[in-house]
Design a protein around this motif. Structure first.
Motif, PDB file in Angstrom:
ATOM      1  N   ARG A 190      50.281  29.337 -55.689  1.00  0.00           N
ATOM      2  CA  ARG A 190      49.027  29.304 -56.453  1.00  0.00           C
ATOM      3  C   ARG A 190      49.245  29.741 -57.901  1.00  0.00           C
ATOM      4  O   ARG A 190      48.738  29.105 -58.827  1.00  0.00           O
ATOM      5  CB  ARG A 190      47.977  30.211 -55.814  1.00  0.00           C
ATOM      6  N   ALA A 191      49.975  30.834 -58.096  1.00  0.00           N
ATOM      7  CA  ALA A 191      50.207  31.340 -59.457  1.00  0.00           C
ATOM      8  C   ALA A 191      50.917  30.290 -60.315  1.00  0.00           C
ATOM      9  O   ALA A 191      50.547  30.077 -61.469  1.00  0.00           O
ATOM     10  CB  ALA A 191      51.016  32.635 -59.404  1.00  0.00           C
ATOM     11  N   VAL A 192      51.897  29.624 -59.745  1.00  0.00           N
ATOM     12  CA  VAL A 192      52.601  28.562 -60.475  1.00  0.00           C
ATOM     13  C   VAL A 192      51.635  27.431 -60.811  1.00  0.00           C
ATOM     14  O   VAL A 192      51.616  26.918 -61.934  1.00  0.00           O
ATOM     15  CB  VAL A 192      53.820  28.057 -59.670  1.00  0.00           C
ATOM     16  N   SER A 193      50.779  27.065 -59.854  1.00  0.00           N
ATOM     17  CA  SER A 193      49.824  25.972 -60.090  1.00  0.00           C
ATOM     18  C   SER A 193      48.789  26.341 -61.155  1.00  0.00           C
ATOM     19  O   SER A 193      48.229  25.454 -61.809  1.00  0.00           O
ATOM     20  CB  SER A 193      49.126  25.559 -58.790  1.00  0.00           C
ATOM     21  N   TRP A 194      48.539  27.642 -61.368  1.00  0.00           N
ATOM     22  CA  TRP A 194      47.598  28.089 -62.388  1.00  0.00           C
ATOM     23  C   TRP A 194      48.246  28.202 -63.762  1.00  0.00           C
ATOM     24  O   TRP A 194      47.605  28.628 -64.716  1.00  0.00           O
ATOM     25  CB  TRP A 194      46.979  29.429 -62.005  1.00  0.00           C
ATOM     26  N   GLY A 195      49.528  27.893 -63.848  1.00  0.00           N
ATOM     27  CA  GLY A 195      50.199  27.870 -65.146  1.00  0.00           C
ATOM     28  C   GLY A 195      51.042  29.085 -65.493  1.00  0.00           C
ATOM     29  O   GLY A 195      51.542  29.180 -66.619  1.00  0.00           O
TER      30      GLY A 195
END
Length: 146
Positions: free
Chosen positions: A103-108
């Motif tokens: 999730r953190a990666v997908s949020w940038g």
């Protein structure tokens, strides 16, 4: 004979354990010694375990954002995406940390470290630990959304 029910209970809980993936795309997997190196340099640690487990013990100074609770607060735009984050849960049989990292990666977030071994490995080496909120500092407080 009294040990048999306890042994069966332990085996049943192991059967339900799900191994966490070795890697998460977009993040760097770190072991306990690499995590300690990052800790000593002031990187923010994020504990995604439930509150009950957090109060039993955690990495001292880690930000508690339960995956099923406040973790999604990291999606808010006020969080700096360049800030390095080390995300962890209990151990390599705790897939919640992998989901949080994804999730953190997908949020940038650009510097996400996946501490797959988690708190149990940290605890085994007797690295700095906290219990409850005693001696802890609040890293981030979400303002009221009124």
């Amino acid at each position: 004979m009294r040990l048999l029910p306890i042994l069966l209970l332990c085996l049943a809980s192991l059967a339900n354990a799900q191994e966490a993936p070795m890697q998460v795309a977009g993040a760097m997997t770190v072991n306990v010694l690499q995590a300690r190196y990052l800790y000593e340099r002031g990187v923010v640690f994020v504990d995604v375990r439930p509150t009950r487990e957090w109060t039993w013990g955690h990495i001292h100074g880690a930000l508690h954002l339960d995956l099923l609770g406040r973790f999604d607060d990291l999606a808010q735009p006020q969080w700096p995406r360049q800030a390095p984050l080390v995300i962890y849960c209990d151990s390599d049989v705790c897939p919640q940390s992998a989901e949080a990292v994804r999730r953190a990666v997908s949020w940038g977030y650009r510097q996400v470290f996946y501490f797959r071994e988690g708190f149990f490995a940290w605890q085994l080496l007797d690295f700095p630990q906290g219990k409850g909120l005693e001696g802890e500092r609040v890293v981030f407080n979400q303002p009221d959304q009124r």
